[in-house]
Design a protein around this motif. Structure first.
Motif, PDB file in Angstrom:
ATOM      1  N   UNK A   1       0.823  -1.221   0.000  1.00 40.32           N
ATOM      2  CA  UNK A   1       0.000   0.000   0.000  1.00 40.32           C
ATOM      3  C   UNK A   1       0.852   1.264   0.000  1.00 40.32           C
ATOM      4  N   UNK A   2       0.488   2.199  -0.859  1.00 33.91           N
ATOM      5  CA  UNK A   2       1.004   3.568  -0.813  1.00 33.91           C
ATOM      6  C   UNK A   2      -0.199   4.460  -0.546  1.00 33.91           C
ATOM      7  N   UNK A   3      -0.150   5.247   0.526  1.00 34.89           N
ATOM      8  CA  UNK A   3      -1.348   5.897   1.043  1.00 34.89           C
ATOM      9  C   UNK A   3      -0.996   7.288   1.543  1.00 34.89           C
ATOM     10  N   UNK A   4      -1.798   8.289   1.155  1.00 31.86           N
ATOM     11  CA  UNK A   4      -1.563   9.640   1.660  1.00 31.86           C
ATOM     12  C   UNK A   4      -2.860  10.223   2.205  1.00 31.86           C
TER      13      UNK A   4
ATOM     14  N   UNK B   1      -8.111  11.498   0.823  1.00 34.46           N
ATOM     15  CA  UNK B   1      -7.472  10.186   0.955  1.00 34.46           C
ATOM     16  C   UNK B   1      -7.080   9.709  -0.437  1.00 34.46           C
ATOM     17  N   UNK B   2      -5.813   9.380  -0.601  1.00 34.60           N
ATOM     18  CA  UNK B   2      -5.267   9.021  -1.907  1.00 34.60           C
ATOM     19  C   UNK B   2      -4.438   7.749  -1.713  1.00 34.60           C
ATOM     20  N   UNK B   3      -4.670   6.717  -2.537  1.00 34.77           N
ATOM     21  CA  UNK B   3      -3.935   5.480  -2.298  1.00 34.77           C
ATOM     22  C   UNK B   3      -3.907   4.597  -3.537  1.00 34.77           C
ATOM     23  N   UNK B   4      -3.006   3.634  -3.514  1.00 31.60           N
ATOM     24  CA  UNK B   4      -2.975   2.572  -4.515  1.00 31.60           C
ATOM     25  C   UNK B   4      -2.294   1.355  -3.908  1.00 31.60           C
ATOM     26  N   UNK B   5      -2.591   0.198  -4.515  1.00 34.01           N
ATOM     27  CA  UNK B   5      -1.971  -1.057  -4.098  1.00 34.01           C
ATOM     28  C   UNK B   5      -1.016  -1.535  -5.184  1.00 34.01           C
ATOM     29  N   UNK B   6       0.079  -2.130  -4.754  1.00 38.77           N
ATOM     30  CA  UNK B   6       1.029  -2.727  -5.687  1.00 38.77           C
ATOM     31  C   UNK B   6       0.750  -4.224  -5.792  1.00 38.77           C
ATOM     32  N   UNK B   7       0.793  -4.728  -7.001  1.00 40.25           N
ATOM     33  CA  UNK B   7       0.515  -6.136  -7.234  1.00 40.25           C
ATOM     34  C   UNK B   7       1.800  -6.943  -7.084  1.00 40.25           C
ATOM     35  N   UNK B   8       2.101  -7.322  -5.854  1.00 41.00           N
ATOM     36  CA  UNK B   8       3.305  -8.101  -5.563  1.00 41.00           C
ATOM     37  C   UNK B   8       2.932  -9.254  -4.662  1.00 41.00           C
ATOM     38  N   UNK B   9       3.682 -10.333  -4.726  1.00 43.16           N
ATOM     39  CA  UNK B   9       3.344 -11.496  -3.892  1.00 43.16           C
ATOM     40  C   UNK B   9       3.709 -11.234  -2.435  1.00 43.16           C
ATOM     41  N   UNK B  10       3.115 -11.992  -1.495  1.00 45.85           N
ATOM     42  CA  UNK B  10       3.332 -11.714  -0.064  1.00 45.85           C
ATOM     43  C   UNK B  10       4.800 -11.731   0.337  1.00 45.85           C
TER      44      UNK B  10
END
Length: 296
Positions: free
Chosen positions: A16-19, A29-38
């Motif tokens: 998560x990248x979240x501001x 609120x501004x955010x995105x998720x990165x598609x990476x394995x655990x």
């Protein structure tokens, strides 16, 4: 925490990248998720004030008020729907045996801001409103049940379903959910997927900031195809508290931190901070259900 007017705070960890930004009449609120394995999740929690790489194409929400207040809370919590955990390697529990599986669950963040009313001011009480809840890791949806008419919408996740506490690796934005399975049948019990009612569990944190959920027990009843569910706290399988700040590095194993579980105090979990209470209780009708409501 407090937010000065115009402040823009950024958090970067897990997937998560979240501001979060405060304006005179709105929170952004501004955010995105990165598609990476655990295994590739970023363990270190980075935070700073200022700009980041978020763009207009990422998730962006505005919450407006007559005026914003400086006080804000960010509370870790468990997901809002059941989690269907699929062991990477299917498990077979032998007859008349029991085991505890440890399932790692990515937490959510609940963002709440102070928004006092005349009533709360008169009663000298804090009044917070929830802006939003964000998953630290975005999970896919899945339907779980015996058919398309009977079942529920859940989140799907793969799990190592470890059976040894010594093998656990704890991360600062994940909780361990202990799932005890008891097979009272004379036949084997195959476990390819487990439906875990995480919204019905409490979330606890130790002094190092590591998370543990209250446990789930699933009992395969004798001479029946029924499963009995309980969510009593598994205090006997909770790792001992850790007094130093091992979580500061973002990750560590607890192999050397565990006490002899058979001698663990029954009050140990109560010594942890209760971070969030269950979102909802389990309805009576769900306590004893068919095998395929909980397993597949």
């Amino acid at each position: 925490m407090t937010f000065a007017m115009g402040k823009n705070q950024v958090w970067d960890f897990g997937t998560l990248l979240f501001s979060l930004k405060r304006q005179p009449h709105e929170w952004q609120v501004h955010y995105k998720h990165f598609n990476i394995n655990p295994e590739a999740e970023r363990n270190e929690v980075l935070t700073w004030c200022g700009e980041c790489s978020l763009t207009d194409d990422d998730n962006f929400k505005r919450f407006v008020f007559s005026r914003t207040h400086k006080d804000l809370t960010i509370t870790p919590t468990l997901p809002d729907r059941n989690l269907v955990a699929k062991p990477i390697v299917s498990i077979t529990l032998m007859p008349e045996e029991q085991i505890t599986l440890y399932v790692s669950v990515a937490l959510w963040l609940r963002v709440s801001v102070k928004s006092p009313t005349i009533e709360s001011i008169n009663n000298n009480k804090d009044d917070y409103k929830t802006l939003c809840e964000l998953p630290i890791r975005e999970l896919s949806n899945t339907w779980f049940g015996p058919n398309t008419l009977e079942g529920e919408l859940c989140y799907a996740s793969k799990t190592h379903a470890l059976v040894n506490q010594e093998s656990l690796t704890l991360k600062p934005y994940r909780a361990i959910v202990p799932v005890s399975v008891i097979n009272n049948q004379p036949e084997i019990l195959k476990v390819e997927k487990i439906n875990i009612p995480v919204p019905a569990l409490g979330l606890y944190r130790n002094s190092s900031g590591l998370f543990w959920a209250s446990g789930v027990t699933l009992v395969k009843l004798k001479n029946s195809n029924q499963i009995k569910l309980s969510t009593t706290n598994n205090t006997s399988i909770t790792p001992a508290d850790k007094s130093d700040n091992g979580a500061a590095s973002g990750i560590y194993t607890i192999a050397d931190e565990l006490t002899n579980t058979s001698n663990t105090s029954a009050s140990q979990l109560q010594q942890w901070e209760n971070v969030s209470v269950p979102r909802r209780p389990i309805e009576e009708k769900f306590i004893t259900r068919a095998y395929d409501v909980f397993f597949s």
